[in-house]
Design a protein around this motif. Structure first.
Motif, PDB file in Angstrom:
ATOM      1  N   GLN A 291      41.417  28.975  24.410  1.00 23.97           N
ATOM      2  CA  GLN A 291      42.826  28.804  24.754  1.00 23.97           C
ATOM      3  C   GLN A 291      42.980  28.212  26.147  1.00 23.97           C
ATOM      4  O   GLN A 291      43.822  27.342  26.375  1.00 23.97           O
ATOM      5  CB  GLN A 291      43.558  30.150  24.671  1.00 23.97           C
ATOM      6  N   ARG A 292      42.151  28.662  27.085  1.00 23.51           N
ATOM      7  CA  ARG A 292      42.197  28.130  28.447  1.00 23.51           C
ATOM      8  C   ARG A 292      41.806  26.659  28.478  1.00 23.51           C
ATOM      9  O   ARG A 292      42.447  25.845  29.146  1.00 23.51           O
ATOM     10  CB  ARG A 292      41.263  28.951  29.344  1.00 23.51           C
ATOM     11  N   GLN A 293      40.769  26.297  27.734  1.00 20.21           N
ATOM     12  CA  GLN A 293      40.347  24.898  27.694  1.00 20.21           C
ATOM     13  C   GLN A 293      41.408  24.023  27.025  1.00 20.21           C
ATOM     14  O   GLN A 293      41.657  22.893  27.466  1.00 20.21           O
ATOM     15  CB  GLN A 293      39.023  24.786  26.944  1.00 20.21           C
ATOM     16  N   GLN A 294      42.027  24.536  25.990  1.00 22.48           N
ATOM     17  CA  GLN A 294      43.087  23.764  25.334  1.00 22.48           C
ATOM     18  C   GLN A 294      44.264  23.536  26.264  1.00 22.48           C
ATOM     19  O   GLN A 294      44.856  22.446  26.284  1.00 22.48           O
ATOM     20  CB  GLN A 294      43.533  24.494  24.073  1.00 22.48           C
ATOM     21  N   LYS A 295      44.609  24.541  27.062  1.00 21.41           N
ATOM     22  CA  LYS A 295      45.708  24.388  28.012  1.00 21.41           C
ATOM     23  C   LYS A 295      45.367  23.353  29.082  1.00 21.41           C
ATOM     24  O   LYS A 295      46.212  22.530  29.462  1.00 21.41           O
ATOM     25  CB  LYS A 295      46.011  25.735  28.656  1.00 21.41           C
ATOM     26  N   LEU A 296      44.133  23.372  29.572  1.00 18.11           N
ATOM     27  CA  LEU A 296      43.726  22.387  30.580  1.00 18.11           C
ATOM     28  C   LEU A 296      43.719  20.977  30.002  1.00 18.11           C
ATOM     29  O   LEU A 296      44.132  20.014  30.666  1.00 18.11           O
ATOM     30  CB  LEU A 296      42.341  22.746  31.127  1.00 18.11           C
ATOM     31  N   ARG A 297      43.265  20.831  28.764  1.00 14.72           N
ATOM     32  CA  ARG A 297      43.273  19.498  28.146  1.00 14.72           C
ATOM     33  C   ARG A 297      44.696  18.996  27.930  1.00 14.72           C
ATOM     34  O   ARG A 297      44.960  17.793  28.061  1.00 14.72           O
ATOM     35  CB  ARG A 297      42.524  19.555  26.813  1.00 14.72           C
ATOM     36  N   ALA A 298      45.606  19.891  27.602  1.00 16.20           N
ATOM     37  CA  ALA A 298      47.003  19.469  27.465  1.00 16.20           C
ATOM     38  C   ALA A 298      47.565  19.000  28.799  1.00 16.20           C
ATOM     39  O   ALA A 298      48.326  18.016  28.847  1.00 16.20           O
ATOM     40  CB  ALA A 298      47.833  20.631  26.913  1.00 16.20           C
ATOM     41  N   GLN A 299      47.207  19.659  29.897  1.00 13.91           N
ATOM     42  CA  GLN A 299      47.653  19.213  31.215  1.00 13.91           C
ATOM     43  C   GLN A 299      47.047  17.863  31.577  1.00 13.91           C
ATOM     44  O   GLN A 299      47.715  17.010  32.175  1.00 13.91           O
ATOM     45  CB  GLN A 299      47.286  20.266  32.260  1.00 13.91           C
ATOM     46  N   VAL A 300      45.778  17.658  31.217  1.00 18.12           N
ATOM     47  CA  VAL A 300      45.147  16.356  31.470  1.00 18.12           C
ATOM     48  C   VAL A 300      45.871  15.254  30.708  1.00 18.12           C
ATOM     49  O   VAL A 300      46.151  14.167  31.251  1.00 18.12           O
ATOM     50  CB  VAL A 300      43.656  16.410  31.075  1.00 18.12           C
ATOM     51  N   LYS A 301      46.204  15.515  29.452  1.00 16.06           N
ATOM     52  CA  LYS A 301      46.921  14.523  28.656  1.00 16.06           C
ATOM     53  C   LYS A 301      48.281  14.214  29.254  1.00 16.06           C
ATOM     54  O   LYS A 301      48.699  13.037  29.305  1.00 16.06           O
ATOM     55  CB  LYS A 301      47.073  15.051  27.224  1.00 16.06           C
ATOM     56  N   ALA A 302      48.979  15.234  29.736  1.00 11.31           N
ATOM     57  CA  ALA A 302      50.301  15.015  30.331  1.00 11.31           C
ATOM     58  C   ALA A 302      50.201  14.168  31.595  1.00 11.31           C
ATOM     59  O   ALA A 302      51.030  13.277  31.836  1.00 11.31           O
ATOM     60  CB  ALA A 302      50.962  16.357  30.642  1.00 11.31           C
ATOM     61  N   GLU A 303      49.185  14.412  32.414  1.00  9.59           N
ATOM     62  CA  GLU A 303      49.035  13.628  33.646  1.00  9.59           C
ATOM     63  C   GLU A 303      48.644  12.188  33.341  1.00  9.59           C
ATOM     64  O   GLU A 303      49.112  11.254  34.014  1.00  9.59           O
ATOM     65  CB  GLU A 303      47.991  14.281  34.559  1.00  9.59           C
ATOM     66  N   VAL A 304      47.809  11.972  32.334  1.00 13.90           N
ATOM     67  CA  VAL A 304      47.443  10.604  31.953  1.00 13.90           C
ATOM     68  C   VAL A 304      48.675   9.833  31.475  1.00 13.90           C
ATOM     69  O   VAL A 304      48.887   8.666  31.840  1.00 13.90           O
ATOM     70  CB  VAL A 304      46.348  10.631  30.878  1.00 13.90           C
ATOM     71  N   LEU A 305      49.503  10.480  30.671  1.00 17.88           N
ATOM     72  CA  LEU A 305      50.725   9.828  30.215  1.00 17.88           C
ATOM     73  C   LEU A 305      51.679   9.540  31.369  1.00 17.88           C
ATOM     74  O   LEU A 305      52.337   8.483  31.397  1.00 17.88           O
ATOM     75  CB  LEU A 305      51.416  10.698  29.166  1.00 17.88           C
TER      76      LEU A 305
END
Length: 360
Positions: A291-305
């Protein structure tokens, strides 16, 4: 003929055989639902019809149990939402959106009336229920100022892209370009009321939270300052264009565009800094919970966008600066429309993702 009464002990061998035979023929389990049925004297009624507490209603037959349900389609059950959650709806009301709620049957949950069967519904993403939910979400977004501004922005850049890509300056291409210009002027007029909202945001952020990275806080503060100064410059340029104030509107437009470009550049640098921090956390926390890794990946995706969106807007901002600075004035109209459309669609996607996460 008179009624024939048969008393069978459900616990005996004959009662068990009769019960299995009735179940094979499709009859409900009378012995289990009413265990005292065999020992009680039968009351007179319609020949061959067991009494259910309502005159003229035969237990187990759907066509006779529709009385009081308000129709024969989809009665007696409430549709669940796509995620499996039960929608909240009062009795007698229907609700559209994520799972439509229908009126319940009068006999639902009682021992006398079986549950009214409901036809199976298609709750796939392409179903009518999902389409209705998306429609109501769009309506809710258009009722807000930010949601309407995003829609007008996407429509304006889309009209510019289509008008510049179609052949011929007259006819439909010219009309699309004119519509794009009017929609852009509409957004400019609506931004006359954004100063106080931006000021409240800047004051609430202040110098940033103490636990945040110092570089991120500094870039955020500078970005807020540039955005705060952008609005007055644009207001003066707009007032000069309409003749309210005597000033050179071209200079004020150039200043507002430069401030907008600075804010976009600061936003890109801030997102890059946050992206580096997130990647470092991902590399250091490989053994953490999924769950923690999924949350971090979602933040990475948001920053890339966010970086892609700000880069597209920054390219257009430099194009609108006075000639002589980088590629100022060198973009064709279709490229300006394309970059603006990409930026607008990314913004709409991020806003919809944020709304869904808040609703969840």
């Amino acid at each position: 003929m008179g009624d024939v009464e048969i008393c069978v002990d459900p616990r005996g061998t004959t009662g068990t055989a009769v019960r299995e035979g009735l179940l094979k023929l499709g009859f409900p389990d009378f012995f289990e639902s009413t265990p005292a049925r065999a020992t009680q004297p039968r009351r007179r009624g319609r020949p061959g019809t067991p009494r259910t507490g309502k005159p003229g209603v035969r237990k187990g037959l759907v066509e006779d149990s529709l009385e009081g349900c308000g129709g024969g389609e989809g009665h007696g059950q409430r549709d669940r939402a796509p995620g499996g959650t039960e929608p909240r709806a009062g009795p007698g009301w229907a609700r559209l959106g994520r799972g439509a709620a229908r009126p319940r049957c009068h006999g639902d949950g009682s021992a006398s009336f079986p549950a009214c069967p409901a036809p199976a519904r298609d709750l796939t993403p392409g179903s009518v229920a999902m389409a209705a939910g998306a429609l109501w979400g769009l309506v809710a977004a258009l009722e807000t100022h930010r949601g309407r501004d995003r829609a007008v922005r996407a429509l304006s850049y889309g009209c510019q892209l289509a008008g510049a890509a179609l052949p011929g300056p007259a006819g439909l291409p010219g009309g699309l370009l004119a519509a794009s210009a009017q929609l852009s002027s509409c957004r400019t007029a609506l931004r006359l009321f954004d100063d106080l909202a931006m000021l409240r945001h800047s004051c609430s952020y202040g110098l940033g939270p103490e636990g945040e990275d110092a570089l991120v806080r500094g870039l955020s503060v500078l970005c807020n300052v540039a955005n705060q100064l952008y609005y007055p410059c644009e207001h003066v340029a707009w007032a000069a264009d309409v003749g309210i104030v005597r000033a050179r509107s071209r200079q004020w437009w150039a200043r507002s565009t430069a401030l907008w470009g600075c804010a976009l550049l600061l936003g890109i640098l801030r997102s890059l800094r946050i992206l580096c921090q997130l990647r470092r956390k991902l590399s250091q926390h490989k053994c953490t919970s999924p769950q923690r890794q999924q949350k971090l990946r979602a933040q990475v995706k948001a920053e890339v966008l966010s970086i892609l969106m700000d880069t597209a807007d920054l390219s257009n901002a430099i194009h609108w600066l006075p000639p002589g600075f980088l590629w100022a004035g060198k973009f064709p109209p279709w490229l300006v429309g394309l970059l603006g459309t990409i930026s607008s669609l990314i913004g709409i996607y991020q806003a919809s993702r944020g709304a869904n996460s808040e609703a969840a």
